[in-house]
Design an enzyme around this catalytic site. Structure first.
Site, PDB file in Angstrom:
ATOM      1  N   HIS A 147       0.837  -1.204   0.000  1.00  0.00           N
ATOM      2  CA  HIS A 147       0.000   0.000   0.000  1.00  0.00           C
ATOM      3  C   HIS A 147       0.867   1.246   0.000  1.00  0.00           C
ATOM      4  CE1 HIS A 147      -3.822  -2.187   1.629  1.00  0.00           C
ATOM      5  NE2 HIS A 147      -3.491  -2.522   0.405  1.00  0.00           N
ATOM      6  N   LYS A 579     -13.311   5.140   6.735  1.00  0.00           N
ATOM      7  CA  LYS A 579     -13.753   6.065   5.683  1.00  0.00           C
ATOM      8  C   LYS A 579     -15.272   6.041   5.565  1.00  0.00           C
ATOM      9  CE  LYS A 579     -12.949   5.170   1.273  1.00  0.00           C
ATOM     10  NZ  LYS A 579     -14.221   5.319   0.537  1.00  0.00           N
TER      11      LYS A 579
END
Length: 917
Positions: A147, A579
């Site tokens: 990532h 999120k």
């Protein structure tokens, strides 16, 4: 005695000053007095503002930064970015220094150390035999992912590691004045090399580039420190039993990786890439074995004129291709040459590059690592049985442990794909053989019935020479390659397949069917791969226990679970849940999901292994690993845990070998304590659980109201952050969004969090908490605050949540954030949204301090307070310059030099904040 706080930090201050002085000399010599003087003026003004917070000083600083030309701005950005990198090195060295100080002083065992963990467990009533049994069944795996939040290049990291080594040498060795001068000259040369090395990647990274970067951490840390970790652990155990005890602990701590196997949203991970991944991993570890065998051959020059050898050792020696007359009486050396030749043949058999050191003669390759380990044990046993036990320790002992830990595959690679891709693949497979024309439109119960039938059927459903879509062809090819790798290597090389966005039982059965079609799962219920559902969104977390309950009630699937030791792994996604619902709700729903999963697993008699998909920053589930593991509900850590290590967190934890060892020890210690001590811990009070439900509900409402319910928020986000410019950095092989839209829903969690960190708001790590607390206290005016304080003091989960928020808020700067907000051209929208954020920030800080009973942020964390004091004078100017460059770049002046400046500022801010994404 431990020196006072100020005294113990003196070496850190001296190192920072030394590195700062050498960097200043470099800037002055390379760029001239004008640049150097400007750097110094900005530094002094920034320090003065942070110290006294005078409005006129801030205006002076802003005016100074706004007056910079693009060319000068780039030089200033480079200077402050490099200072942040050098400060990181000094802090890491100071951490190592403090660890060494306590070991030398024989200080009481520190929390999160192996010794302290064993001590705490014994105090709770456990015997040393109980601890040994824990390690017998334990599995702990830090899993490296690709990532993209690590903005540093490997070229700069290499130079920085040498700088760290030089600082280490200056402290450890009693040099003469002239030697000290030479070491400082070498430091300056390394800093000059850094200054003349490009901080930024000039081309987009490929998956293989990510793999190369990931493999460097094995060279830096894992190959040396993992065997050392086990040696320290066994020594601690044996000291508890008897000085002469010889308890052997199995290799329960394993390194995992997603690099080369994570296909979710990354079309560049193909069958060819997976194959190349294992070739490179095998090449690295087998060449390491060759180097160690070569060194052992130099060390074990024992002659039969002076010592005896076992019959088994003599047989190894006789079978060796070494025919040198000089070694006829040196059976250990001859045996090691034979091992060397077979490892070299193994390397060549696996179709890797040529061995680094050429073998002597021909030999048959090893079929598996156990064969090599058996031969090494022959050498070890012979030494022990012939009064040379000391020689069996050291390099030979570490090599045996390495072979047991790393095998021929180095690291277990997880495969990951989105459930939608698996569903589309099964749809095509069924359609091609007329099993279902529109499989994906079937009701869930019909899908489960059909998939269960096919899992038990020996009839293949892949049609030969059938033209499947490109996506389905790619999926089938990668699983075919996976099957071949398992046959060449072993189950441990490729043992996990993860299903992103799992929302139903059929999502899991679909993958099982694909694995069956490629021979990894058999029709009679044997599986050679763990099938792992990943639950990510708030809704998915709320539904996960029901899905697993129904899945375990499916006989065809339970046969697979039983074939894998009756243990089921489940992955929980912190990033997307945050999120989706904000920090408080994400953390609470994850906690409740774990509790409900534990109940379901107990009901079905299945062992649970949780895989925590934690990022670096708090907004993606990050924070101190020790506290996070101990904050899990009772039963969630039953001797087994896997945790992702992502982006810049990998480098901060594992670039420095001493810190790498410390971080491995922390994971193991926390898992031991969480497994055994949690059984004696009282369950959270019902009032605490009810309170968290209330807090979560209000925080969710507040967070969703801003992010998903405020008209114009998407425009505000894209205008007030560097989200667009982050996409220009070549820091990963995956796109920033799952789809080509500007919607927050489609944006990946990493750039979402990374963007808020850059503008110093850190919004994903705290937003909504203040309103939630206010609402709760308003509804409970008599005892609301007191109850929250009680929860903080007595509930590790709540304490961990607030401590992480304390850290995040300490790095938040509303004054700087306001300058980013000014980038939003719609004044009304800007004032509305930023005003809302400011108000929530005030509420959150006030609530946090009241609950933690602190007068200032970080009152209980002097280490981070010190770090911030050292860093912020250098980070803040980077933010100011970044804003100025963003204005220029977006005002139709999109020149390359300005973009380079923005990219440099992103690099420097990320380095200064450390856990930025």
């Amino acid at each position: 005695m431990d020196p006072s706080s100020s005294d113990k930090d003196t070496p850190l201050v001296e190192n920072i000053r030394l590195l700062g002085r050498l960097l200043g000399n470099t800037i002055k010599e390379q760029e001239g007095d004008d640049v150097f003087n400007t750097v110094e003026l900005i530094r002094q003004t920034s320090i003065e503002y942070l110290r006294y917070e005078k409005p006129e000083t801030r205006k002076e600083l802003e005016a100074l930064l706004e007056s910079l030309s693009p060319e000068l701005a780039v030089q200033i950005l480079r200077a402050y970015s490099y200072f942040s990198h050098l400060a990181n090195i000094a802090e890491d060295q100071h951490h190592v220094r403090r660890i060494r100080y306590h070991e030398i002083a024989r200080s009481p065992a520190r929390f999160s150390s192996t010794e302290k963990a064993i001590e705490r467990v014994e105090e709770a009533g456990y015997e040393i035999d109980d601890i040994v049994k824990f390690y017998d069944k334990a599995l702990i795996a830090p899993v490296m992912t690709a990532h993209p939040t690590e903005v540093r290049r490997k070229s700069t990291m290499t130079q920085e590691m040498r700088i760290a080594d030089l600082l280490h040498e200056l402290e450890r060795v009693d040099f003469t004045p002239s030697e000290i001068e030479e070491k400082e000259n070498e430091l300056e040369r390394k800093i000059l090399t850094l200054w003349q090395t490009n901080l930024l990647r000039q081309s987009k990274m490929s998956v293989i580039d990510e793999l190369k970067n990931g493999l460097t951490y094995f060279d830096y840390t894992f190959l040396q420190q993992l065997p050392r970790f086990y040696r320290k652990l066994e020594a601690s155990i044996n000291r508890k039993i008897d000085e002469a005890a010889d308890v052997s602990i199995p290799s329960f701590l394993r390194i995992g990786s997603w690099i080369g196997g994570d296909r979710d949203g990354n079309p560049f991970v193909t069958a060819e890439v997976l194959d190349e991944t294992f070739k490179r991993q095998s090449s690295l570890i087998l060449n390491h074995y060759l180097e160690q065998l070569n060194e052992l051959g130099r060390e074990l020059s024992l002659s039969t004129r002076l010592v005896t050898a076992s019959d088994a050792l003599n047989r190894l020696s006789e079978n060796s291709p070494d025919t040198s007359p000089h070694r006829l009486e040196e059976p250990y050396r001859r045996a090691l040459v034979g091992l060397y030749a077979r490892v070299s043949a193994t390397l060549q058999f696996m179709d890797n590059e040529e061995a680094a050191i050429r073998p002597l003669g021909d030999a048959n390759p090893y079929e598996n690592p156990k064969e090599l380990l058996a031969d090494l044990k022959v050498i070890e046993d012979s030494l022990k049985s012939n009064n040379s036990e000391t020689l069996a320790q050291g390099r030979l002992e570490e090599l045996c442990r390495s072979v047991d830990c790393f095998g021929f595959h180095l690291a277990c690679v997880d495969m990951r794909q989105n459930s939608a891709v698996h569903g589309a693949t099964v749809e095509e497979l069924f359609k091609a053989v007329d099993l279902a024309d529109h499989y994906e439109d079937l009701p869930e119960k019909d899908k489960i019935k059909l998939l269960s039938q096919e899992l038990s059927s020996s009839r293949p459903i892949i049609r030969q020479n059938w033209k499947y879509s490109e996506q389905t062809t790619s999926e089938l090819q990668i699983f075919e390659t996976a099957h071949k790798i398992q046959q060449t290597q072993n189950f441990e090389a490729l043992c996990t397949a993860i299903i992103s966005n799992t929302q139903s039982v059929s999502d899991v059965l679909e993958l099982a069917l694909i694995l069956k079609e490629k021979g990894i799962v058999t029709p009679d219920g044997e599986s050679r791969m763990n099938i792992v559902p990943l639950f990510e969104t708030i809704e998915d977390l709320q539904n996960c226990s029901g899905i697993m309950d129904q899945l375990f009630a499916t006989p065809e699937y339970m046969r697979l679970v039983k074939s894998l030791g009756n243990i089921q792994e489940v992955m929980l996604g912190y990033s997307d849940s945050n999120k989706d619902g904000g920090y408080i709700t994400s953390g609470w729903e994850l906690y409740k999901a774990e509790v409900s999963l534990i109940e379901v697993f107990r009901k079905h008699g299945v062992g649970i292994r949780l895989f925590h998909g934690r990022g670096g920053t708090v907004g993606r589930g990050g924070g101190p690993s020790y506290e996070a593991i101990l904050a899990q509900p009772s039963g969630a850590v039953d001797g087994q845990i896997r945790v992702t290590e992502q982006g810049e967190i990998i480098s901060s934890k594992y670039t420095n070998p001493d810190l790498g060892l410390r971080n491995l020890e922390i994971l193991a210690s926390a898992t031991l304590e969480a497994t055994l001590l949690s059984k004696n811990e009282p369950e959270p009070e019902d009032s605490w659980l009810d309170t968290m439900d209330c807090l979560s509900g209000k925080a969710f409402e507040t967070y969703r109201g801003l992010v998903y319910g405020t008209e114009g928020f998407i425009d505000y986000f894209w205008s007030s952050t560097v989200i667009n410019e982050i996409a220009t950095l070549n820091i990963g092989s995956r796109p920033a969004s799952r789809k080509k839209t500007r919607k927050i829903e489609d944006l990946r969690a990493i750039p979402w969090v990374f963007s808020w960190a850059q503008c110093r708001l850190m919004l994903p790590g705290w937003y909504g908490f203040g309103s939630a607390v206010d609402a709760f206290i308003e509804e409970n005016p008599d005892n609301g605050l007191q109850l929250l304080q009680e929860m903080y003091q007595n509930w590790p989960f709540f304490e961990s949540q607030l401590s992480n928020m304390d850290m995040v808020l300490s790095k938040t700067n509303l004054a700087i954030a306001s300058r980013y907000a000014a980038l939003v051209e719609d004044i009304e929208l800007r004032e509305k949204i930023f005003g809302t954020i400011v108000e929530e920030h005030k509420k959150t800080v006030k609530a946090l301090l009241a609950i933690m009973q602190q007068t200032t942020l970080l009152a209980g964390n002097p280490m981070l307070t010190r770090s911030i004091h050292n860093r912020f004078p250098y980070i803040d100017p980077l933010n100011h310059i970044q804003v100025q460059l963003l204005k220029r770049y977006r005002a139709d002046q999109k020149d390359a030099k300005t973009l380079t400046g923005i990219q440099l500022s992103i690099n420097g801010i990320a380095a200064g904040l450390r856990n930025s994404g």
